[in-house]
Write an enzyme that holds these catalytic residues in place. Structure first.
Site: not given
Ligand SMILES: [Zn+2]
Length: 126
Positions: A26, A74, A76, A87
């Protein structure tokens, strides 16, 4: 604080490229308006020591105080740009705009959310 109406194209390109570079891990960074008031124009990279072990969460108490920082971005790697439970906790604690970009990290694979996890419109400013 003013509403965030959009994100600069060059900043979005940086997000796409960084997410690709980090794949299958990530990517995580902070979003900053830089010198603009209502447009996300810069990424603030955060030190690795702030990352959680299993996913790209971070310790909000280590984020520098800077009123230009308005949220997080961020990736995925799974491809689904929907906030996880983890999250949601981060969103509620910190910032007002959160971008999630899913694999394959293209123009149609990202979404923006508010602190409540509600999807919000974000204009790409060329
Ligand atoms: Zn996430």
């Amino acid at each position: 604080m003013p509403m965030i109406r959009g994100i600069e194209r060059k900043c979005l390109e940086m997000i796409k490229q960084s997410a690709k570079d980090m794949h299958p891990r990530e990517f995580l960074a902070l979003l900053s308006t830089g010198n603009r008031k209502d447009v996300i124009s810069e990424l603030v990279l955060i030190p690795r020591m702030m990352y959680g072990k299993r996913q790209a969460t971070f310790n909000i108490y280590m984020v520098p105080f800077d009123r230009r920082i308005v949220g997080t971005v961020h990736s995925h790697p799974s491809g689904i740009p929907k906030p996880s439970e983890g999250d949601m906790h981060t969103f509620m604690k910190y910032g007002k705009v959160h971008i999630i970009i899913g694999y394959p990290y293209e123009d149609d694979s990202w979404r923006a959310y508010d602190y409540n996890g509600k999807e919000i419109d974000m204009e790409v400013i060329e």
